[in-house]
Motif scaffolding. Structure first.
Motif, PDB file in Angstrom:
ATOM      1  N   ARG A   1      -4.275  69.217 -10.560  1.00 24.31           N
ATOM      2  CA  ARG A   1      -3.945  70.595 -10.215  1.00 24.31           C
ATOM      3  C   ARG A   1      -3.966  71.468 -11.473  1.00 24.31           C
ATOM      4  NH1 ARG A   1      -1.964  71.212  -5.177  1.00 24.31           N
ATOM      5  NH2 ARG A   1      -1.316  69.323  -4.066  1.00 24.31           N
TER       6      ARG A   1
ATOM      7  N   ALA B   1     -13.586  72.272  -9.357  1.00 26.23           N
ATOM      8  CA  ALA B   1     -12.675  72.129  -8.218  1.00 26.23           C
ATOM      9  C   ALA B   1     -12.907  70.806  -7.498  1.00 26.23           C
ATOM     10  CB  ALA B   1     -12.853  73.299  -7.254  1.00 26.23           C
TER      11      ALA B   1
ATOM     12  N   GLN C   1      -9.060  67.139 -16.495  1.00 26.12           N
ATOM     13  CA  GLN C   1      -7.782  67.799 -16.771  1.00 26.12           C
ATOM     14  C   GLN C   1      -7.876  68.637 -18.042  1.00 26.12           C
ATOM     15  OE1 GLN C   1      -4.710  67.751 -14.866  1.00 26.12           O
ATOM     16  NE2 GLN C   1      -4.531  69.492 -16.252  1.00 26.12           N
TER      17      GLN C   1
ATOM     18  N   ALA D   1     -11.558  68.002  -9.715  1.00 28.92           N
ATOM     19  CA  ALA D   1     -10.092  68.025  -9.712  1.00 28.92           C
ATOM     20  C   ALA D   1      -9.545  67.437  -8.412  1.00 28.92           C
ATOM     21  CB  ALA D   1      -9.593  69.452  -9.907  1.00 28.92           C
ATOM     22  N   GLU D   2     -10.173  67.772  -7.304  1.00 33.34           N
ATOM     23  CA  GLU D   2      -9.738  67.218  -6.028  1.00 33.34           C
ATOM     24  C   GLU D   2      -9.959  65.707  -5.991  1.00 33.34           C
ATOM     25  OE1 GLU D   2     -10.510  67.798  -1.204  1.00 33.34           O
ATOM     26  OE2 GLU D   2     -11.648  68.981  -2.665  1.00 33.34           O
TER      27      GLU D   2
END
Length: 319
Positions: free
Chosen positions: A319, A310, A258, A313-314
């Motif tokens: 997000r 990405a 994050q 984060a997934e």
């Protein structure tokens, strides 16, 4: 322990080979964290991280015989890139050993630079293999357990001390502790009132465990942040951190990722989670020292792809 004179000597030695990276206030991060923030942008360093400094210092310190025989390095990513690229520039043969958890991009860059790359199953296995390669005559360029490497990394702190405005607290990420050892030594001499804080992820707590146990111990690694995943601190880095660092803070992998997204949104820089971890740790520092703090963040590297971030984060539902 190293001295600021050691750092100054390495600054002169490596000056022609590395970048004096920007030290700039970040209005976006200042608003985001609610305190003045200055960033030291080592992600703009040659090879994409601060590691070029220590690697170059060590390579330039080799004897002619050592240069001829070649060097070996073990790395979770950035150190391997730095040794491979800078050895190629200096016409020194390099072998780099990385664990399978290392980013594929790091392996590709090291190979493209002309280094021989060996992939081991684990970081522990990578360190063990390097020991065998040393016995064949290669000189080890250790990622952190080396006075010359630490002094080279300390040039980050020297530049920060010279280029930043008023600071009260500086945050530095920790893998094995080479960067924070050098930075703390430089700041202790040049900015003696500044507190230095280390930051680790919960799955790579080599220095935290060393401080708890009174010396380096092996730790189990589970962090996705491979560039901070040292299997233990060293007596040398432990000595520096225990003497010069205010505390070592820990954050989760999710918080580190994050932080990478927040650095992109608020600082407009593309960093890796090893640097992203600084933002949640900065909130911890502000809770402890109050809103009068003036923060310095050493944004240590940017060798993560958009696909890497990405995917992380997934995985963590971010997000």
């Amino acid at each position: 322990m190293i001295t600021v004179a050691d750092v100054e000597a390495e600054a002169e030695r490596i000056a022609a080979h590395v970048v004096r990276t920007p030290t700039v206030p970040s209005p976006g991060l200042s608003a985001f964290l609610g305190a003045p923030v200055t960033t030291k942008l080592e992600l703009l360093q040659r090879t994409g991280s601060f590691k070029a400094r220590g690697a170059t210092a060590k390579l330039l310190a080799l004897s002619e015989a050592e240069r001829a025989a070649g060097v070996v390095a073990v790395s979770g990513g950035n150190h391997g890139i730095a040794v491979a690229v800078m050895a190629g520039v200096l016409d020194i043969k390099a072998t780099v050993v990385m664990p399978r958890s290392a980013p594929g991009r790091a392996v590709d860059i090291a190979e493209a630079s002309g280094a021989r790359v060996i992939v081991a199953d684990t970081m522990d296995g990578a360190f063990a293999l390097v020991g065998e390669l040393q016995e064949s005559g290669l000189t080890l360029v250790h990622p952190f357990d080396d006075r010359v490497v630490i002094a080279g990394q300390g040039t980050v702190g020297l530049e920060l001390a010279e280029d930043a405005g008023e600071l009260t607290d500086v945050l530095v990420s920790i893998g094995g502790g080479g960067l924070i050892s050098g930075v703390a030594a430089a700041l202790h001499a040049r900015r003696p009132g500044v507190r230095v804080w280390g930051v680790e992820t919960e799955g790579a707590r080599a220095m935290s465990e060393a401080l708890t146990r009174g010396g380096p111990v092996a730790v189990e690694l589970s962090s996705v942040v491979s560039t901070l995943s040292a299997p233990s601190a060293s007596p040398l880095t432990y000595e520096h951190v225990s003497a010069l660092v205010t505390d070592v803070l820990t954050v989760t992998d999710a918080e580190a990722v994050q932080g990478t997204l927040d650095l992109a949104d608020h600082a407009k820089v593309w960093a890796e989670p090893a640097a992203g971890c600084l933002l949640p740790a900065a909130r911890q520092v502000l809770e402890r020292v109050g809103d009068s703090a003036r923060l310095g963040l050493v944004v240590c590297g940017g060798n993560a792809t958009t696909a890497d971030v990405a995917a992380w984060a997934e995985r963590f539902g971010l997000r």
